[in-house]
Design a protein around this motif. Structure first.
Motif, PDB file in Angstrom:
ATOM      1  N   ARG A   1     -15.326  15.921 -38.023  1.00 35.60           N
ATOM      2  CA  ARG A   1     -15.731  17.310 -37.799  1.00 35.60           C
ATOM      3  C   ARG A   1     -16.344  17.954 -39.025  1.00 35.60           C
ATOM      4  NH1 ARG A   1     -10.259  19.707 -35.811  1.00 35.60           N
ATOM      5  NH2 ARG A   1      -9.965  19.085 -37.951  1.00 35.60           N
ATOM      6  N   GLY A   2     -16.247  17.317 -40.170  1.00 38.35           N
ATOM      7  CA  GLY A   2     -16.794  17.897 -41.388  1.00 38.35           C
ATOM      8  C   GLY A   2     -15.794  18.797 -42.082  1.00 38.35           C
TER       9      GLY A   2
ATOM     10  N   LYS B   1     -21.179   7.940 -44.414  1.00 35.74           N
ATOM     11  CA  LYS B   1     -21.175   8.887 -43.296  1.00 35.74           C
ATOM     12  C   LYS B   1     -20.003   8.591 -42.368  1.00 35.74           C
ATOM     13  CE  LYS B   1     -23.771  10.877 -39.574  1.00 35.74           C
ATOM     14  NZ  LYS B   1     -24.866  10.894 -38.694  1.00 35.74           N
TER      15      LYS B   1
ATOM     16  N   GLY C   1     -20.595  14.543 -38.019  1.00 33.61           N
ATOM     17  CA  GLY C   1     -19.942  13.981 -39.186  1.00 33.61           C
ATOM     18  C   GLY C   1     -20.449  14.521 -40.506  1.00 33.61           C
ATOM     19  N   THR C   2     -19.844  14.013 -41.560  1.00 33.82           N
ATOM     20  CA  THR C   2     -20.166  14.400 -42.925  1.00 33.82           C
ATOM     21  C   THR C   2     -20.803  13.224 -43.643  1.00 33.82           C
ATOM     22  OG1 THR C   2     -18.279  15.907 -42.994  1.00 33.82           O
ATOM     23  CG2 THR C   2     -19.157  15.189 -45.112  1.00 33.82           C
ATOM     24  N   GLU C   3     -21.788  13.521 -44.475  1.00 37.81           N
ATOM     25  CA  GLU C   3     -22.387  12.505 -45.343  1.00 37.81           C
ATOM     26  C   GLU C   3     -22.076  12.865 -46.780  1.00 37.81           C
ATOM     27  OE1 GLU C   3     -26.586  12.011 -44.856  1.00 37.81           O
ATOM     28  OE2 GLU C   3     -26.405  11.396 -42.768  1.00 37.81           O
ATOM     29  N   VAL C   4     -21.627  11.871 -47.538  1.00 37.56           N
ATOM     30  CA  VAL C   4     -21.442  12.022 -48.979  1.00 37.56           C
ATOM     31  C   VAL C   4     -22.567  11.239 -49.634  1.00 37.56           C
ATOM     32  CG1 VAL C   4     -19.930  11.595 -50.944  1.00 37.56           C
ATOM     33  CG2 VAL C   4     -18.947  12.155 -48.724  1.00 37.56           C
TER      34      VAL C   4
ATOM     35  N   PHE D   1     -22.785  16.820 -50.491  1.00 40.48           N
ATOM     36  CA  PHE D   1     -22.280  16.660 -49.133  1.00 40.48           C
ATOM     37  C   PHE D   1     -23.264  17.278 -48.155  1.00 40.48           C
ATOM     38  CE2 PHE D   1     -18.114  15.264 -50.383  1.00 40.48           C
ATOM     39  CZ  PHE D   1     -17.961  15.803 -51.638  1.00 40.48           C
ATOM     40  N   GLU D   2     -23.453  16.614 -47.026  1.00 39.90           N
ATOM     41  CA  GLU D   2     -24.256  17.149 -45.936  1.00 39.90           C
ATOM     42  C   GLU D   2     -23.397  17.123 -44.685  1.00 39.90           C
ATOM     43  OE1 GLU D   2     -28.101  15.443 -45.320  1.00 39.90           O
ATOM     44  OE2 GLU D   2     -28.615  15.575 -47.447  1.00 39.90           O
ATOM     45  N   PHE D   3     -23.477  18.195 -43.909  1.00 38.24           N
ATOM     46  CA  PHE D   3     -22.640  18.325 -42.729  1.00 38.24           C
ATOM     47  C   PHE D   3     -23.500  18.419 -41.484  1.00 38.24           C
ATOM     48  CE2 PHE D   3     -20.988  20.546 -46.400  1.00 38.24           C
ATOM     49  CZ  PHE D   3     -19.852  19.788 -46.644  1.00 38.24           C
TER      50      PHE D   3
ATOM     51  N   ASP E   1     -15.543  21.874 -45.648  1.00 39.28           N
ATOM     52  CA  ASP E   1     -16.228  22.681 -46.646  1.00 39.28           C
ATOM     53  C   ASP E   1     -15.618  22.352 -48.011  1.00 39.28           C
ATOM     54  OD1 ASP E   1     -17.330  24.577 -48.305  1.00 39.28           O
ATOM     55  OD2 ASP E   1     -16.746  26.291 -47.077  1.00 39.28           O
TER      56      ASP E   1
ATOM     57  N   GLY F   1     -12.132  12.324 -42.545  1.00 41.70           N
ATOM     58  CA  GLY F   1     -13.268  12.490 -41.636  1.00 41.70           C
ATOM     59  C   GLY F   1     -12.953  11.973 -40.244  1.00 41.70           C
TER      60      GLY F   1
END
Length: 165
Positions: A105-106, A101, A147-150, A141-143, A108, A75
């Motif tokens: 860039r996130g 978090k 950033g990305t959240e797990v 996962f949320e984008f 897929d 991340g």
């Protein structure tokens, strides 16, 4: 002479007790591999003391370690000015939920090769996500553009109800 770490890049840890049966942990850590173990060790010690996932603490600790490692390496790409944020909520008799978090860039997760498939056994990526999904009851996962959240949760007793996304 010891180098001084700017306060914005030090690990911060805040424990808040909701009532006798719940607490929350909010932490920020720098994007440094060496910051992961001290944070995980401290969080798991509190989770063990709370008995919110009695007997499942090693699984939660390993999943947390994998998620933090992914946030730091993939991340934030070890960027020294980016932070990883952690929010953990522990409810006695219910379980634990954790959100990690990053500021990257996130990605897929559907394009990450499944490392358990014969042709992908030597794949360099995907083992951490596979482990998190195997160890926790729910992982999603949320984008966002920042950033990305797990999101991970483990219920007391560890009954799997499937994984998300």
């Amino acid at each position: 002479m010891k180098a001084t770490i700017p306060s914005c890049l030090r690990t911060e840890f805040v424990l808040t007790h909701g009532n006798d049966s719940s607490f929350e942990i909010r932490a920020r850590m720098p994007s440094q591999i060496e910051a992961i173990s001290p944070l995980v060790d401290r969080m798991i010690r509190l989770i063990e003391e709370s008995h919110c996932v009695l007997g499942e603490e090693p699984a939660v600790g390993l999943a947390l370690r994998e998620a933090l490692n992914n946030a730091v390496l993939h991340g934030n790409r070890l960027d020294p000015v980016k932070l990883v944020q952690v929010h953990c909520r522990c409810e006695v008799g219910e379980g634990v939920s954790i959100v990690i978090k990053d500021q990257g860039r996130g990605f897929d997760p559907t394009v990450i090769a499944d490392p358990s498939i014969i042709g992908n056994l030597e794949a360099e990526h995907g083992r951490g996500i596979l482990l998190m999904r195997w160890l926790m009851d729910e992982v999603s996962f949320e984008f966002g553009y920042r950033g990305t959240e797990v999101h991970m949760s483990k219920r007391r007793g560890g009954v799997k109800h499937g994984t998300e996304k």
